[in-house]
Design an enzyme around this catalytic site. Sequence first.
Site, short mmCIF file in Angstrom:
data_model
loop_
_atom_site.label_atom_id
_atom_site.label_comp_id
_atom_site.label_asym_id
_atom_site.label_seq_id
_atom_site.Cartn_x
_atom_site.Cartn_y
_atom_site.Cartn_z
N CYS A 2 0.84 -1.17 0.05
CA CYS A 2 -0.10 0.03 0.08
C CYS A 2 0.95 1.18 0.17
O CYS A 2 2.19 1.03 -0.06
CB CYS A 2 -0.88 -0.12 1.18
SG CYS A 2 -1.92 -1.66 1.53
N ILE A 57 -4.80 -7.55 -0.28
CA ILE A 57 -3.79 -8.71 -0.39
C ILE A 57 -4.39 -9.74 0.52
O ILE A 57 -4.65 -10.98 0.30
CB ILE A 57 -2.37 -8.66 -0.28
CG1 ILE A 57 -1.70 -7.63 -1.25
CG2 ILE A 57 -1.47 -9.93 -0.30
CD1 ILE A 57 -1.94 -7.88 -2.73
#
Length: 636
Positions: A2, A57
Site C-alpha cells: 500500500c 492482499i
Amino acid sequence: MCGISGLIDLRKETSHARLSETGQAMAQAMWHRGPDMGEVWADANAGIAMAFRRLAIIDLSPLGAQPMRSSDGRYVMTYNGEIYNYRDLAKDLARRSYKFRGASDSEVILELFARDGIAATLPRMVGMFAIALWDTQTRKLVLVRDRLGIKPLYFGRQGNHVYWASELKAMRATSTFEPKLSPIALDGYLKGNVVPAPACIYQDLEMLSPGHYAEIDTAGEISRHCYWSMAQFANQPIATLSEEEVIDQTESLIADAVKLRMVADVPLGALLSGGVDSSTVVALMQQAADRPIKTFTIGFGASDYDEAHHAAAVARHLGTDHTSLDLSPQDALDLIPNLPDWYDEPFADSSALPTYLVSKLARDQVTVALSGDGGDEVFFGYNRHKALGQIERRVSAVPAPMRRMGAAALAAPGPAIWDTLAQFMPESKRPRMLGTKVQKLSRALAAGTPDARYLDLVTHWPEDLTGLNIPGQLPDGPVLDPSARAAYADTLGYLPNDILTKVDRASMAVSLEARVPLLDHRLVEFAWTLPTELKIRNGISKWPLRQVLYRHVPQTLVDRPKSGFAIPLGDWLRGPLRDWAETLLSQDRLKSRGWIDPAPVRQAWKDHLNGRGARAEALWGICMLEAWAERWMGKP
C-alpha cells in the site's frame, strides 16, 4: 502492499476539512500503490491527518481497511507491507480472549502494539513493513521501517509541519511543503547513482533507516531508535556445522520463508531470470504448491543481455506455468521519460527499466510476485565480494608502485577492446560487460586498502563534482575480512538504497506486490554465522545457496557467469539515446543548473563516445539527475 502518508500541523491551526483534503491529496499522489481504496483519518484538535491507499492482499473485505483504529480506541495505524507470521501472532491474541473484527494482518499487529507496545512487538514480526502509529492519548507519532529496508518511509519536519509518506510525491501534493535540494544528498547520489539513506534529496526530510523506528512528540521533536542491527549478527560466533547441515538449514529457512510468502487472497506468481537466486525461490515455491506456479521473464531478442532462454529452461524443468515476452530495445527506451515520476528522487540503476517491464508482464496475471532479490548480499554473490578477497590475498604484499603499473596496463586498452576480446570466449564462460569490469578492477588494484578498493569499485564519480569534497566511507561495523566487509556494506547501503528501491517503485508503479523471501531476517541472521570461505568456496560464490538449488535444478542449467538484470547502456548512449543524452549533458545546461562542475562530465562523455572510457553508468547518473531536475525542480 500500500501507500501511507500523513502530516501534523504542530500549531493545530488547520481545520478538519482542510486536513482531510490534504490527506486525500497525499494519498491520491500514490494511487498506483493502492488502487483498491483510499481513506483518510483526521483529528483537527491534534492537527493530524493520516492517509492510506490500499492494494488488498489479505482480507479483501472492508474489515481490512485503513486507517485502522485499535479496539480500545487509543491507537490509529496505517501500514504498508505484509506480516507473514500474522496467523501465529493472532493465536497469541486469541489466547488472551481478543475477539477479531476481521482477518487481516493489520488488525493483528495493531492490537499487539496496543497491548504490548512497539518495542516488545517488533522483534516478533516476520515481514516487510513501513508503519505509522498515532497515540491519541499522548499525541505521539511512531514511524517504523522493517529490518532490511524493503519498504520505504520518508519523514521529517519543515517549519511547523511534520510529514511522512511512502513516496516523496505525497509531500509535494501538499500546499505547505517546500522542496529544497540537499547538497549533501546530491553529493552522495553522484558517488553511487542513488541517494544514500538516511539522506533525502530534499532538505528537512530523511529516509527512516532499516531496523529503526522514530518517535515524534507534540513539539515536533524527533527521537530515533534501533530495534535490529546487522552489526549484532555480523559479529556473532561462527557456526560449527558440517557442510550438509549448512545446506539443510539453509534450505529449511528458505523453504519456510517462501511458504510464508505464498499466503495471499489474490493470484500469486514469481519473477524468474534463470539465475541462482530466482531459480532457488521458484524451485521451493513449486515444491510447496499443489499446481504449476506462474513465472514471468522478459527478453531482448538476440541481445547478449537476454537471459529469457535460461529462465525458460529452468521453468521447463520445474514445470511452472511460464510466460516470457520478447521486447525490443525501443520498449525499454520508451519508458525513460517515466523514471523521474516513478522514483521521486534521482535514481540511476538502469535495470529499473527491465524490472518495470517484467513487473508489468506479471501484473497482467497476478497481484503478488516473489523475486530472488537479496541473495547476493546474504550469500556474498557480487563479483566484488570475490574480487576483493582475492586482491587482498594476492597483491596486498606487492609494493604500491608495482600495483599501479599493473592497474595502468589493464586500463590501457580501453573497455571497447576488452569487450571485443570477450567475444572470443565461450558463451558459458563469457563475462558480460568485461570492459567495464576490467576498468573497475584496475582502479581497485591501484587503491591502497580494502575499504578504499571497495569504495573505488562502487563510486561512479570519484571527481569532486559538487565542490563539497565529502569523502566516501563504509558504514561502521565489526572488523571483517574484505569480502565480508564488502557484503556488510552492500547489505546496509546498496541493498536498501538501490536494489529494494528499484523493486519497490518499479513493481508499485503497476500495483504489483513484490516479496523477497531471501531477505527473511531469520535467513539473514543465520547466513552471517557462516564463514566467508563457506559462502565463497574454491572461487564459487553463494556456495550454500547453489547447493540448495542443485537439489532441485541441474547444475548445468544455472551455472554461468554472473550478469545481473542489465541493459546495453553503453551502446544505447552511443546510439539511440545519443541525442537525448547530449541535451542533458550539454555544457550550457549543466553550467546553468549550477549543481555540478560540467568539465569532468563533458570529458567523460567525449571519452565514452570515442570508446576510451567505461563511464556509461556514471553518465547515465547525470542524465537521470537532469531528467529528475527538469521534472521536479524545473528547467535550468
